[in-house]
Design an enzyme around this catalytic site. Sequence first.
Site, PDB file in Angstrom:
ATOM      1  N   SER A 161      -8.983 -22.200 -35.077  1.00  0.00           N
ATOM      2  CA  SER A 161      -8.486 -22.925 -33.917  1.00  0.00           C
ATOM      3  C   SER A 161      -7.291 -22.193 -33.293  1.00  0.00           C
ATOM      4  O   SER A 161      -7.431 -21.044 -32.872  1.00  0.00           O
ATOM      5  CB  SER A 161      -8.148 -24.364 -34.319  1.00  0.00           C
ATOM      6  OG  SER A 161      -7.949 -25.180 -33.205  1.00  0.00           O
ATOM      7  N   ASP A 256     -18.246 -29.013 -30.398  1.00  0.00           N
ATOM      8  CA  ASP A 256     -16.842 -28.629 -30.250  1.00  0.00           C
ATOM      9  C   ASP A 256     -16.606 -28.246 -28.797  1.00  0.00           C
ATOM     10  O   ASP A 256     -17.360 -27.430 -28.247  1.00  0.00           O
ATOM     11  CB  ASP A 256     -16.558 -27.449 -31.178  1.00  0.00           C
ATOM     12  CG  ASP A 256     -15.135 -26.917 -31.110  1.00  0.00           C
ATOM     13  OD1 ASP A 256     -14.339 -27.381 -30.273  1.00  0.00           O
ATOM     14  OD2 ASP A 256     -14.822 -26.002 -31.900  1.00  0.00           O
ATOM     15  N   HIS A 286     -15.099 -29.747 -34.323  1.00  0.00           N
ATOM     16  CA  HIS A 286     -13.928 -28.892 -34.478  1.00  0.00           C
ATOM     17  C   HIS A 286     -13.094 -29.395 -35.660  1.00  0.00           C
ATOM     18  O   HIS A 286     -12.843 -30.580 -35.807  1.00  0.00           O
ATOM     19  CB  HIS A 286     -13.086 -28.951 -33.196  1.00  0.00           C
ATOM     20  CG  HIS A 286     -12.004 -27.927 -33.145  1.00  0.00           C
ATOM     21  ND1 HIS A 286     -12.211 -26.659 -32.622  1.00  0.00           N
ATOM     22  CD2 HIS A 286     -10.715 -27.974 -33.534  1.00  0.00           C
ATOM     23  CE1 HIS A 286     -11.083 -25.983 -32.690  1.00  0.00           C
ATOM     24  NE2 HIS A 286     -10.160 -26.748 -33.244  1.00  0.00           N
TER      25      HIS A 286
END
Length: 316
Positions: A161, A256, A286
Site C-alpha cells: 500500500s 481494491d 485491500h
Amino acid sequence: MALDPKARGLLDMVQRVGVPRFHELDVPQARRASEKLLFAFRPDAPPVASVTEVPIGRRDGSVLMARLYRPLQAKSGQVLPLLVFYHGGGWCVGDVPSYDVVCRELANGAGCAVLSVEYRLAPEHPFPAAFDDALLAPDWAIEQADLLEIDPDRVALGGDSAGGNLLLGAALAWRDRAGVPPLRYLAAIYPCTEIHSSRPSRETYADGYFLDRATLQWFFERYLPNGESEDWRASPMRASSLAGLPPMTLVTAGCDPLTDDCLAFAERAQAEGVTVRHHAYDGMVHGFFTLGGYFPQANVAVAQVAADLAEALSLT
C-alpha cells in the site's frame, strides 16, 4: 469482480459491529484502529534467529528506527541478502510492531534479512519525510553491510500500500544515483502508484470494500497538505521514465480501488523494459496480505512473495 466469501464475511462483521471508518476518526484513533485490526487477524508469529532494534541517524541528528530480522535458518556470521520493508497505512497509520509477523514470515520464507523501517508518519511529518526515510534506510544498510552481515549486492525493497508507494519512489531515486550498487528486486503489494486517478476500479470499489474513497482522501490530505500529488515521489506513475527499475513482483487484490492503477503501472513498466511478475488474488480486498490469521489467501501470497524474493536474491 465478486468478493471472496471470507472478504464478505469480514466486511459484514465490520458493518455489523459499527466499526467507524478511518476518515471518521482523528489520527490517534485511526492509528489504534489499524493496530487492533492487524493484531486481531494476523497469524501467529514464527520464530526467527534474531530480532534487533536498529537506530539509523539522519543528517539533522534525529534517529530513524528500524527492526532487523535474521531468518531462523541463518547461521551466526552468515552474510545474507536484505529486504528493506516499508509498512502500509496511508502514510499516516501503521508501524513496525504491527508488521512484525509478516516480516518474520518473509525473512524465513526468503532466507534473507529483513529491515523493517519505522518511517515518519503524516500529519506530523508530511511529504516528503516518509520518502526521505525510505531512501535513507537502504543507503545506510549498504554502508553498514559488514555490521549488519548483509550482502550489499543483494538488496531488495518491499512494502504494501503506502509502503509500496514508498518503495517505488525510492527505487526510482536509487536508479538515478551514481556510485551505489543496483537494487536486485522489488516486491510491491497493492502499491499506491498515483494519487489522482480516474481508472474504473477507483469508482467500482469506492465504497464498501474496506479501503473507500473517503478514507483515501483522508490519507492524501494529511500526507500531501501542500498538494504535491503530481510529484513523482508521491505518484511514481508520474515519473518521466520507469526504465531501469529492477525486476519486481506485484501483488494485487481483485476488489481494491487501487487495482487498475497497479495494473497500469505494471503495463507501462513492462513496456519500458522492466520485468514484472504479477500475482492476482481475485475477490480479495485491500489490506488482505497482512491478515493471514483470517484469510488463507494471505498466507499463500506471503509465501509466493517470499519465493520470488528467494529466487531473485540467490547467489546464482
